[in-house]
Design an enzyme around this catalytic site. Sequence first.
Site, PDB file in Angstrom:
ATOM      1  N   GLU A 331       0.846  -1.181   0.000  1.00  9.70           N
ATOM      2  CA  GLU A 331       0.000   0.000   0.000  1.00  9.70           C
ATOM      3  C   GLU A 331       0.892   1.245   0.000  1.00  9.70           C
ATOM      4  OE1 GLU A 331      -3.434  -0.254   2.425  1.00  9.70           O
ATOM      5  OE2 GLU A 331      -4.216   1.602   1.606  1.00  9.70           O
ATOM      6  N   GLU A 597      -1.956   0.822  13.434  1.00  5.93           N
ATOM      7  CA  GLU A 597      -3.071   1.256  12.592  1.00  5.93           C
ATOM      8  C   GLU A 597      -4.405   1.164  13.324  1.00  5.93           C
ATOM      9  OE1 GLU A 597      -3.481  -1.103   9.047  1.00  5.93           O
ATOM     10  OE2 GLU A 597      -4.752   0.406   8.094  1.00  5.93           O
TER      11      GLU A 597
END
Length: 727
Positions: A331, A597
């Site tokens: 990502e 996260e």
Amino acid sequence: MLRRQFSLRGKPLRATLRWSALGLADFFLNGQRVSDGCLLPGWSDYRKRVQVVTADVTQLLDSGANMLGAVLADGWYCGYQLWHGERNHFGEHPQLFAALDIDLQDGSHIRVKTDGTWEMRSSPTISADLYHGEIHDSRLDDPGWCLRKSPRKGWRKAMVFPDYPGHMDPKINEPPRVTEMLAPVTVTPTGPRRYLVDFGQNIAGVCRIWVREPKGRRITLRFAEMLESKDSLYTANLRTAKATDVYICRGGGEEWAPRFTMHGFRYVEISGVTKVPTANSLAALVIHSDMPPTGKFECSHPDLNRLQENIRWGLRGNFLDVPTDCPQRDERLGWTGDAQVFVGTAAFHYDVRRFFQKWMRDLRDGQRSDGAFPDVAPNLLTGFGNAAWADAGVICPWKIYWHYGDTEILRENYQAMKRWLAFVEATSRDLIRPPTSYGDWLAIDAVTPSRAPVPSEFVGTAYFAHTADLMQRIATVLGHSSDARRFATLRDRVRRAFQREFVTPGTRMVGHCQTAYLLALAFDLLPAAKRPVALAHLVDLLQSRNNHLTTGFIGTPLLCPVLSRFGHNDLAYTVLLKETYPSWLYSIRNGATTMWERWNSYTREDGFGPVNMNSFNHYAYGAIGEWMTSVIGGIRPIQPGFRQVLFAPRPGPGVTSASTTLKIAEGTLECHWQLESGRLKIAVHVPAGITARIEPPAGFSGKMPSRIPTGSSAWEFSAPAGHGSMK
Ligand code: BGC
């Protein structure tokens, strides 16, 4: 590898190399490395723009034969990007641009540039990819490939592509560099010639090895942020990113670090080495945009110090030419929402002015013709105009202006910001935003990551009012007074629409969750009379969770600031100092060295969080850093660029002292405080040219000058009676 030999009639007076690439390049002149930094020229929206790097190479040239060369790799241009296992997102072939301008002592000028006279061949770096890693066969190394006189055998004509149609802009931000080297902390043998190494810190970068192994020996390095068991890496969260480097030895003592990849890791599994790795044979190289460090924060609570360190490491792990969400999985994108919640905290730790000035260019390059900003910049996705994400286009310039006091970033982005606000207005119904993606992303009670209890229409409309408010301020700063009036009116109308749509007459909010009240309070969306009720709901909601947060990406940054601002400073400390799940300190209790996260990226009960999206180096929840430095630390700007500063530390339960310093253009601001036996001592430092005030917490008494003198001074205040019995 590409190169070009040329000859000079004499010694150069001055020589400047300007270069760029669609891809990544490493430049050499007569065998000496030219490039200052790594992963250059960096990442931009290659469809529109490349960054041009300049180097003074006068010292590297001589009369007679000279050789200019570069190793070229795919990088962000045509390497793998995103999670579908695809490459070539910007184009198919990496390309190199160079212009070497030489002034000779006899007054003549020579320009050597990339054209059909260059030659090329494949390099010993057999493959190189940002996600997957690098394979280097050093048996193929030719140390003389870029020397003045190098044999032509094996070289063929370079391919010439049509001229690049986009902008070629000088690189304005600091290049990525190796800023620190870490030594192994523990080394565990896990098999024949195989070791698992812990560097003790989650970072972004690569490893360097120094080895003496037989010719043809393959040394493999695999990277991970976490361990599956004590002798195996946890790599599932990397998704398709292979994060594996391979070095094939040529025999003899050799040293190697890859040049065209990077990994997010704390642990490395190294195999193929005969000797136990030590600091002499293996190091982790920390790589990020090399911005000047500016801020330091320390307080009496060791966990809060670790938290601030984790935040700083989160920045270092993700500010690599673009502010990315994470450095490890497939990502690593410039997600706008993450950047806008974190920019204020980032500006404390490092001088991020040029970094954001550059990234705003990427964001503008991705802006759609209807004004919508993309989800990520440089853009690679199809999402546009999402609440709180696209608003980064206004919030980031505003925050940078406020921290550094320079209007340039506002001017550069003004038209783009106006177009964004016009888009928001045009696509709202009765000033209410439509549902968009993400909302209070990853909130505790969300049913899917983007379906939090607070609806995205609510988040979008709150941000609409906030962005209109910022635009009103920006227009005022830039002297566009009629725009400013129009934006102020728009903001007031959106506030009323918000109240009509999302707030009951009894001040209950749609979604009835922490983030709903936080948005309404933080963005001043309620009439003053309704604030106490909203605040009471917020406090109730916290208490019903035993003072745990339930917020996601959007609510979390607002939580402590709102509590402190509206008279619940102690509660802000209580929430921050929670050690049980979900909380900031829960991750620290579980060994975190960077921000996670998710609140549940790892829990003792369930182990690793959802594997399809679980990074251990995601800075969004690190947005608390700004509150820590301004409320615990006590340094707050009253004017842009801290030209007027307020020292207003707000001690709370669990913290008895703090020490904060911040470099600004004029010098260093300092605020050190200590609370002891009911006395609050505050020592400050004010650089010349800065106006400063001091404001003790409510109820504290003592001599309070209207203006703090330049230089160092100390002040003392007495706590009100009964202080210290606060919960
Ligand atoms: C990223 C986030 C980002 C989000 C969009 C994720 O995959 O890692 O940080 O903001 O998508 O909601």
